[in-house]
Design an enzyme around this catalytic site. Structure first.
Site, short mmCIF file in Angstrom:
data_model
loop_
_atom_site.label_atom_id
_atom_site.label_comp_id
_atom_site.label_asym_id
_atom_site.label_seq_id
_atom_site.Cartn_x
_atom_site.Cartn_y
_atom_site.Cartn_z
N ILE A 151 0.78 -1.41 0.02
CA ILE A 151 -0.05 -0.11 -0.08
C ILE A 151 0.72 1.11 -0.05
O ILE A 151 1.99 1.38 0.61
CB ILE A 151 -1.03 0.09 1.19
CG1 ILE A 151 -0.26 -0.26 2.67
CG2 ILE A 151 -1.96 -1.10 1.03
CD1 ILE A 151 -1.29 -0.07 3.66
N ASP A 152 0.33 2.33 -0.49
CA ASP A 152 1.37 3.52 -0.76
C ASP A 152 1.76 3.90 0.49
O ASP A 152 0.98 3.92 1.74
CB ASP A 152 0.45 4.64 -1.41
CG ASP A 152 -0.08 4.20 -2.97
OD1 ASP A 152 0.48 3.22 -3.54
OD2 ASP A 152 -0.93 4.67 -3.27
N LYS A 153 2.91 4.88 0.52
CA LYS A 153 3.35 5.33 1.44
C LYS A 153 2.32 6.20 2.44
O LYS A 153 2.45 5.77 3.60
CB LYS A 153 4.52 6.27 1.31
CG LYS A 153 5.23 7.02 2.28
CD LYS A 153 6.08 7.99 1.80
CE LYS A 153 6.90 9.06 2.89
NZ LYS A 153 7.71 9.94 2.59
#
Length: 350
Positions: A151-153
């Site tokens: 999952i994105d930062k």
């Protein structure tokens, strides 16, 4: 929060002996051993055979495709897992669930999942190496966590990592088969119409900006997002639940932007919606106005996206597992200001 486990490796090789029964004759060696040693993937077994780590009564068995015969006795030697290249770092983690095969983390916004140029350390992988220590039996012979999805930062929420080849292979297969349950909560601009539906459209790198993804007319990878509206603040913003049928890079952010409802705080895909709110906020301040809702929306520092639900079949037991995570404080506070009731604390919300 949890404390890291010991990261002192066991330097002793692991030797396992398997005998071919009459009903197993004719199987490929790599397939036979992978079935017998269910914590090793077939690709891992194949690599061990080719490395000379599998012997037939003392003679190296160098061909993964050879057919086994009744009474053959194979010894598989597993060398100690190699040390992973990323450094183990004592970073606090919120562990939702953990056993010998896998670990579920509730990732905070701001944490990168995997080391990469620009983010060489302080990642989730660095933290997992310290936390899991010797419980990592190795993925492909390396003592590291198996990251099967990311999952994105700046997205918060649930993420699963494998501790061994068995879990890694099973979870990878489930993700590829789209049998994983994944639900996200997102705060988007406007009010989607209809209030529930689906967004389909292949996703690929944008031709205009290679750092961005885009819905493309041809090529790319198939992608499908199902959404439903849970609440809204007038016609300004809505809280939506998005369920992924596929897992493409930035899928929810790209799909919601494609139908005209980008995520609040998304500097990459928000377009003029976010810039317009910021400009309005500046105008309010310059004229002495003070709209707390517009100010909060304009200043929200990340995409308002949270991985709330994660469900899958346990790699070893076959049990169906389902985990849920409450919204983090930053998104919850924004919803409170907007007067939108979130799923936190409601039946099924935990």
């Amino acid at each position: 929060m949890t404390q890291p486990k010991s990261d002192l490796p066991d330097a002793s090789p692991d030797r396992r002996t398997v005998t071919v029964e009459a009903g197993e004759a004719g199987e490929r060696l790599d397939r036979f051993l992978a079935a017998k040693l269910d914590d090793l993937s077939r690709s891992r077994v194949k690599a061990l055979i080719e490395q000379g780590m599998v012997s037939d009564d003392g003679t190296p068995a160098g061909d993964p495709s050879q057919k086994v015969k009744p009474g053959q006795r194979f010894t598989v030697t597993l060398p100690p897992p190699e040390t992973a290249e990323p450094d183990a770092q004592n970073i606090p983690l919120t562990v939702v669930y953990e056993d010998d095969d896998l670990i579920i983390i509730d990732k905070p916004a701001g944490m990168v999942v995997h080391p990469a140029p620009g983010n060489p350390d302080s990642t989730l992988v660095n933290a997992l190496l310290a936390h899991c220590g010797v419980s990592l039996s190795g993925i492909g012979g390396v003592r590291r966590p198996g990251i099967v999805h990311r999952i994105d930062k700046d997205t918060s929420g649930l993420l699963v990592a494998a501790k061994n080849d068995l879990a890694h292979a099973s979870l990878t297969t489930q993700f590829a088969a789209h049998s994983i349950d994944r639900a996200y909560l997102a705060l988007v601009w406007g009010v989607p119409m209809p209030p529930a539906g689906e967004v389909s459209g292949n996703i690929a790198r944008s031709n205009r900006d290679r750092k961005k993804m885009a819905v493309v007319a041809s090529g790319g990878k198939t992608a499908l997002t199902r959404y439903r509206t849970l609440g809204r603040h007038g016609s300004l913003v809505s809280l939506v639940e998005c369920r992924l049928e596929t897992g493409r890079t930035h899928q929810i952010r790209v799909h919601m932007a494609a139908i005209g409802h980008p995520l609040v705080g998304d500097a990459t895909y928000g377009g003029r919606r976010n810039r317009g709110t910021a400009n309005q906020n500046t105008a309010n301040q310059n004229t002495g106005g003070n709209d707390p809702v517009k100010t909060a929306l304009a200043n929200f520092p990340r995409q308002a996206l949270h991985a709330r639900e994660l469900g899958f079949q346990h790699p070893r037991t076959g049990e169906r597992l389902l985990f849920r995570s409450n919204l983090p404080a930053d998104i919850q506070q924004l919803l409170d200001l907007l007067g939108i009731i979130s799923p936190n604390g409601l039946p099924g919300g935990n």
